[in-house]
Structure formats: structure tokens, C-alpha cells
Design a protein around this motif. Structure first.
Motif, PDB file in Angstrom:
ATOM      1  N   THR A  24       0.750  -1.240  -0.234  1.00  0.00           N
ATOM      2  CA  THR A  24      -0.007   0.223   0.124  1.00  0.00           C
ATOM      3  C   THR A  24       0.940   1.210  -0.173  1.00  0.00           C
ATOM      4  N   ARG A  25       2.097   1.104   0.328  1.00  0.00           N
ATOM      5  CA  ARG A  25       3.077   2.503   0.315  1.00  0.00           C
ATOM      6  C   ARG A  25       3.733   2.319  -1.035  1.00  0.00           C
ATOM      7  N   SER A  26       4.766   3.325  -1.011  1.00  0.00           N
ATOM      8  CA  SER A  26       5.661   3.440  -2.214  1.00  0.00           C
ATOM      9  C   SER A  26       6.261   2.348  -2.420  1.00  0.00           C
ATOM     10  N   LEU A  27       6.198   1.855  -3.815  1.00  0.00           N
ATOM     11  CA  LEU A  27       7.111   0.636  -4.005  1.00  0.00           C
ATOM     12  C   LEU A  27       8.485   0.322  -3.497  1.00  0.00           C
ATOM     13  N   GLU A  78     -33.761 -13.353  11.228  1.00  0.00           N
ATOM     14  CA  GLU A  78     -32.382 -13.505  11.683  1.00  0.00           C
ATOM     15  C   GLU A  78     -31.357 -14.049  10.555  1.00  0.00           C
ATOM     16  N   LEU A  79     -31.873 -14.761   9.832  1.00  0.00           N
ATOM     17  CA  LEU A  79     -31.001 -15.394   8.716  1.00  0.00           C
ATOM     18  C   LEU A  79     -30.626 -14.334   7.778  1.00  0.00           C
ATOM     19  N   TYR A  80     -31.533 -13.457   7.390  1.00  0.00           N
ATOM     20  CA  TYR A  80     -31.223 -12.487   6.422  1.00  0.00           C
ATOM     21  C   TYR A  80     -30.490 -11.412   6.976  1.00  0.00           C
ATOM     22  N   PHE A  81     -30.622 -11.132   8.345  1.00  0.00           N
ATOM     23  CA  PHE A  81     -29.896 -10.337   9.134  1.00  0.00           C
ATOM     24  C   PHE A  81     -28.274 -10.622   9.065  1.00  0.00           C
ATOM     25  N   LYS A  82     -28.160 -11.736   8.938  1.00  0.00           N
ATOM     26  CA  LYS A  82     -26.649 -12.425   8.755  1.00  0.00           C
ATOM     27  C   LYS A  82     -25.808 -11.612   7.617  1.00  0.00           C
ATOM     28  N   ARG A  83     -26.611 -11.313   6.454  1.00  0.00           N
ATOM     29  CA  ARG A  83     -26.090 -10.897   5.506  1.00  0.00           C
ATOM     30  C   ARG A  83     -25.198  -9.764   5.282  1.00  0.00           C
ATOM     31  N   TRP A  84     -25.357  -8.969   6.808  1.00  0.00           N
ATOM     32  CA  TRP A  84     -24.851  -7.749   6.840  1.00  0.00           C
ATOM     33  C   TRP A  84     -23.202  -8.241   7.005  1.00  0.00           C
ATOM     34  N   LYS A  85     -22.876  -9.239   7.308  1.00  0.00           N
ATOM     35  CA  LYS A  85     -21.329  -9.590   7.289  1.00  0.00           C
ATOM     36  C   LYS A  85     -20.516  -9.218   5.903  1.00  0.00           C
ATOM     37  N   ILE A  86     -21.415  -9.464   4.844  1.00  0.00           N
ATOM     38  CA  ILE A  86     -20.743  -9.256   3.507  1.00  0.00           C
ATOM     39  C   ILE A  86     -20.492  -7.637   3.489  1.00  0.00           C
ATOM     40  N   GLU A  87     -21.392  -6.964   4.247  1.00  0.00           N
ATOM     41  CA  GLU A  87     -21.212  -5.341   4.220  1.00  0.00           C
ATOM     42  C   GLU A  87     -19.818  -5.074   4.954  1.00  0.00           C
ATOM     43  N   THR A  88     -19.793  -5.741   6.238  1.00  0.00           N
ATOM     44  CA  THR A  88     -18.532  -5.476   6.753  1.00  0.00           C
ATOM     45  C   THR A  88     -17.359  -5.896   6.244  1.00  0.00           C
ATOM     46  N   TYR A  89     -17.472  -6.866   5.267  1.00  0.00           N
ATOM     47  CA  TYR A  89     -16.145  -7.329   4.757  1.00  0.00           C
ATOM     48  C   TYR A  89     -15.586  -6.453   3.724  1.00  0.00           C
ATOM     49  N   TYR A  90     -16.627  -5.903   3.068  1.00  0.00           N
ATOM     50  CA  TYR A  90     -16.048  -4.819   2.183  1.00  0.00           C
ATOM     51  C   TYR A  90     -15.410  -3.713   2.975  1.00  0.00           C
ATOM     52  N   ASP A  91     -15.974  -3.464   4.067  1.00  0.00           N
ATOM     53  CA  ASP A  91     -15.389  -2.403   5.025  1.00  0.00           C
ATOM     54  C   ASP A  91     -14.064  -2.898   5.147  1.00  0.00           C
ATOM     55  N   GLU A  92     -13.828  -4.178   5.332  1.00  0.00           N
ATOM     56  CA  GLU A  92     -12.246  -4.719   5.803  1.00  0.00           C
ATOM     57  C   GLU A  92     -11.534  -4.307   4.485  1.00  0.00           C
ATOM     58  N   LEU A  93     -12.105  -4.751   3.256  1.00  0.00           N
ATOM     59  CA  LEU A  93     -11.423  -4.654   2.137  1.00  0.00           C
ATOM     60  C   LEU A  93     -10.945  -3.311   1.840  1.00  0.00           C
ATOM     61  N   LYS A  94     -11.940  -2.546   1.977  1.00  0.00           N
ATOM     62  CA  LYS A  94     -11.531  -0.998   1.590  1.00  0.00           C
ATOM     63  C   LYS A  94     -10.832  -0.015   2.773  1.00  0.00           C
ATOM     64  N   LYS A 135      -9.629  -1.411   5.824  1.00  0.00           N
ATOM     65  CA  LYS A 135      -8.424  -1.969   6.601  1.00  0.00           C
ATOM     66  C   LYS A 135      -7.358  -2.449   5.741  1.00  0.00           C
ATOM     67  N   LEU A 136      -7.615  -3.169   4.619  1.00  0.00           N
ATOM     68  CA  LEU A 136      -6.746  -3.787   3.654  1.00  0.00           C
ATOM     69  C   LEU A 136      -6.265  -2.781   2.575  1.00  0.00           C
ATOM     70  N   LYS A 137      -7.147  -1.648   2.523  1.00  0.00           N
ATOM     71  CA  LYS A 137      -6.554  -0.772   1.576  1.00  0.00           C
ATOM     72  C   LYS A 137      -6.811  -0.973   0.174  1.00  0.00           C
ATOM     73  N   ILE A 138      -7.662  -1.834  -0.326  1.00  0.00           N
ATOM     74  CA  ILE A 138      -7.626  -2.509  -1.515  1.00  0.00           C
ATOM     75  C   ILE A 138      -7.696  -1.524  -2.615  1.00  0.00           C
ATOM     76  N   GLU A 139      -8.185  -0.197  -2.261  1.00  0.00           N
ATOM     77  CA  GLU A 139      -8.056   0.797  -3.511  1.00  0.00           C
ATOM     78  C   GLU A 139      -6.722   1.468  -3.740  1.00  0.00           C
ATOM     79  N   GLU A 140      -5.745   1.205  -2.832  1.00  0.00           N
ATOM     80  CA  GLU A 140      -4.686   1.802  -2.955  1.00  0.00           C
ATOM     81  C   GLU A 140      -3.858   0.699  -3.818  1.00  0.00           C
TER      82      GLU A 140
END
Length: 420
Positions: free
Chosen positions: A32-35, A278-294, A296-301
Motif C-alpha cells: 500500500t506504500r511507495s514501491l 435472523e438469517l437475512y440479518f446475517k447478510r450484514w457480514k458481507i457489508e462489513t467484509y467490504y469495509d475490511e477490504l476498503k 483496513k486492507l486498503k484494496i483501492e490503494e
């Protein structure tokens, strides 16, 4: 692997400063930093570990990565996923041993280059500035928090088209959860053809059948749906008169509003109405996964500006996130067992943000070490355990739609990558 995933047969046939495996491992180390800074730190790490590696330049790395197909990271990801689901008593499942999956998309902002603009398309952000974006879509195991696969498509690609591509990576009897952007006769038809189950949030005006169900006041009803009558049926595997049976469910929200869910689980005795909210509410985890990617893991950098580099970074990030999850899940199991013997106010879990930071360099050790790999995993476990955060149940925050609508990402030019 080298023979299967090098771009040309003559690549990596001579001894170069950058080897096939060394280039792959360097790309896995969160670039994520200068090469230039990343290369210096990479070489310093190898020197500390007494691993022989000639110095190489940024140009040498760029030339080496061109010789590697991005699919190598999809292959590595598939290997650990297969191993995870094979004879693993820790795999979490639900409802007659079904895997509970979710599929969802999100936009990723790309560097503004002519190549990427031609492949993915141009769009405007909230401030009417032209940017290049791609539409990402991932298939995610909600209970085990594993990313099974992901794809990048042009910005104008229909969500259902992406979903049909990712269905190829599902297993018979998987249950896939979707939000209200996905329902269509064609996608539901695909699930029945592949022996897959689904749970979809339906737009209240999806069809007259759904409108009639809402007006009826019923909590559950098996209905038949037809394809849209104004569409062309040329090259379709079904006709204008085809029908499919689905089960509609009325879900009352805490706010008093209602949602309508559609599912292929028709047996109301075996799958009671009460489980689906409750089962449909579990879908929220895929939203938090995108939060991690963007965030925490800085996928757009991205570490490069070619489409090949973008795909390499995308697939390698999915792979690294799964490695982290496998370690984290094992620790969380240990924490739960320890908590059962202690009288504590809250349960605790791993601080995901810090755990990704601890993975920097140590992921290299996992692959480079000539010693027992468990030594490095145990070191990571101890680091993760020292930075736990409490799980506070029933915490709710008002969702402020449009909160970040006016926020713009700073433009990072090619000679101004992050140095820290």
C-alpha cells in the motif's frame, strides 16, 4: 504453479533477481506504500531471516509481475478453501448442513488510465468529477467469514450477470442470500437448475404477485412467478409461460415497517417463518467484509496501474484476508472456551484492524520459513490475543444515509504514493 501461471512459456526460464515465487510473495505483503519503500523493507526482512535474495529495483519488479497471471492468487485461494471445508469439524453450517453464503457488489475506484477506462468505464462521483471505477462482486461464507471467490466487471455490468458467474463456484444445496437488487426470474431459474437455495429481499413492487401478497396480510405463502412478459425469450432456457414456485415471507421490522423475502425453502414446518429474519440479518457480514477490504486492507490503494496489476492486487487481497480469517477464527474459538471458565462482563474478539497490521511481513515468514510454520502462527496468535476488544451486545446506531456523499477521495498521483 510456475508453468501454469506464467504469462509466456519463456518467462522465468533464466535466473533473474526476481524469481516467480519471490515476486508472488512480495505482492502478498500488503503493498500500500511507495514501491521503493516496500522493496527496501522486503529485502531488509529477508536479510534478517538469513534468506538469500539479490537486491532488485522497482523497474525489475514491474517487469517481473507482468510475467505472472493474476489467476495464480485465485488458485492459491481455492487451495486453502478446499482444505478448509475438507474434513474440518470447525466448519459452521446451518439448516440440514447447508452453507450460508451471500453475494453482493461494491464499487472500487481505480487509477485514472486510458487502459482501465476502456475496460471498466468512466463515471462521475458525487461532486461531478469523472473517475474510473469497477464493480466488484464477491461470494462470501457468512458463518465462517471466508471469501469463496470474487470478480471485477465494468461499471455498467448488471448485478445479476455477476451473480450468475459466481454461482459456478457454489455447491449443491448452498443457500445464497441476496439484497433487493438481485431478484429476477432468470436468476431464480438458475438456482433451481443448479440445485441451489436462495433467500432474496424482494422489492415491494417486484410483481403483481408480490403486491397481492403484501395486501393479503399473510406471513407466509407459496406462490408461482412468471418471467417478465415484455422481454425477449430468444436464447432463453425458459419460455413466456414458464413458472417457478417460491415462498414469500412477511418480515416486520423493529421500526414497524415490513420487508418481503423470497426463498426456495418451501417446507414451512421444517423451516419456520421465525428463522428467516435472523438469517437475512446475517447478510450484514458481507457489508462489513467490504469495509475490511476498503478501509483496513486498503484494496483501492493499488500497487500498479495496468489491468493486470489491478487484478493481481484484488485476488491477492482476497487470499490474504482468508489466511487472516482462518487464524483469527481459531483464536476466537480458544477465547470462547477460556471465557466459559471466567466470570467476565463481556465476551471478547480479535481487533481485526490491528490483526491485519500484525500480518505485515509475518505472512512472508509463513511461506519462507524452513522451520515449523506453527511457530509463526503461534506468534501471531499471541499478538492477536494481546489486543482484544469487547463484544457489546444489542448496540445499535442510527444509519445516516448519505453521510459520506460529499466526501471525496484525495487524488494520489503516480509519484506521490503513501510513504507511511
Amino acid at each position: 504453479m510456475k508453468d501454469n501461471f506464467k504469462t509466456n512459456p519463456e518467462d522465468f526460464t533464466r535466473n533473474r533477481k526476481q524469481s516467480f515465487s519471490g515476486t508472488i510473495l512480495f505482492m502478498l505483503n500488503f503493498l500500500t506504500r511507495s514501491l521503493s519503500i516496500e522493496i527496501v523493507n522486503f529485502l531488509s526482512f529477508l536479510k534478517r531471516k538469513d534468506i538469500a535474495q539479490e537486491t532488485f529495483s522497482k523497474s525489475a519488479f514491474v517487469q517481473a509481475r507482468k510475467k505472472i497471471k493474476p489467476e495464480v492468487f485465485k488458485h492459491l485461494n481455492q487451495r486453502i478453501i478446499e482444505e478448509f471445508y475438507k474434513d474440518n469439524s470447525g466448519v459452521l453450517r446451518q439448516f440440514d448442513n447447508l452453507r450460508i453464503l451471500a453475494m453482493d457488489g461494491s464499487r472500487l475506484t481505480l487509477p485514472f488510465t486510458k487502459e482501465l477506462e476502456e475496460i471498466y468505464g468512466q463515471t462521475k462521483n458525487q461532486t461531478n468529477t469523472y473517475i474510473v471505477q469497477t464493480k466488484a462482486c464477491v461470494l462470501y461464507d457468512l458463518l465462517n467469514e471466508i471469501c469463496i471467490n470474487g470478480i471485477l466487471s465494468s461499471i455498467d455490468t448488471d448485478e445479476r450477470t455477476q451473480a450468475k458467474q459466481l454461482l459456478e463456484h457454489c455447491q449443491a444445496n448452498d443457500l445464497i442470500i441476496y439484497d433487493r437488487g438481485y431478484p429476477s426470474f432468470e436468476l431464480i431459474y438458475e438456482h433451481y437448475q443448479k440445485n441451489l437455495h436462495f433467500l432474496m429481499r424482494m422489492p415491494l413492487d417486484f410483481s403483481q404477485v408480490v403486491k397481492d401478497f403484501v395486501a393479503s396480510g399473510k406471513t407466509s405463502q407459496i406462490v408461482e412467478i412468471k418471467p417478465g412478459q415484455k422481454k425477449s425469450f430468444e436464447n432463453k432456457p425458459y419460455t413466456k409461460s414458464s413458472t417457478l414456485k417460491i415462498r414469500l415471507l412477511r418480515i416486520t421490522l423493529n421500526s414497524g415497517g415490513i420487508e418481503v423475502l423470497a426463498t426456495s425453502l418451501l417446507d414451512s414446518k421444517h423451516y419456520g417463518n421465525e428463522v428467516f429474519k435472523e438469517l437475512y440479518f446475517k447478510r450484514w457480514k458481507i457489508e462489513t467484509y467490504y469495509d475490511e477490504l476498503k478501509n483496513k486492507l486498503k484494496i483501492e490503494e493499488f500497487s500498479g496501474y495496468s489491468n493486470q496489476s489491478i487484478l493481481q492486487d484484488f485476488y491477492s487481497t482476497l487470499f490474504v484476508s482468508n489466511i487472516q480469517t482462518l487464524i483469527e477464527n481459531e483464536i476466537n474459538e480458544e477465547i470462547e472456551k477460556e471465557s466459559e471458565t471466567k466470570n467476565i462482563k463481556y465476551q471478547y474478539k480479535i481487533n481485526t484492524t490491528l490483526s491485519y497490521g500484525f500480518m505485515k511481513d509475518r505472512i512472508l515468514e509463513l511461506f519462507f520459513t524452513k522451520n515449523d510454520m506453527n511457530d509463526i502462527i503461534n506468534e501471531l496468535k499471541e499478538l492477536f490475543k494481546k489486543h482484544l476488544i469487547p463484544i457489546r451486545p444489542d448496540r445499535k446506531f442510527e444509519r445516516k444515509i448519505g453521510k459520506y456523499r460529499t466526501r471525496t477521495k484525495p487524488i494520489v498521483t503516480k509519484n506521490q504514493k503513501n510513504s507511511l
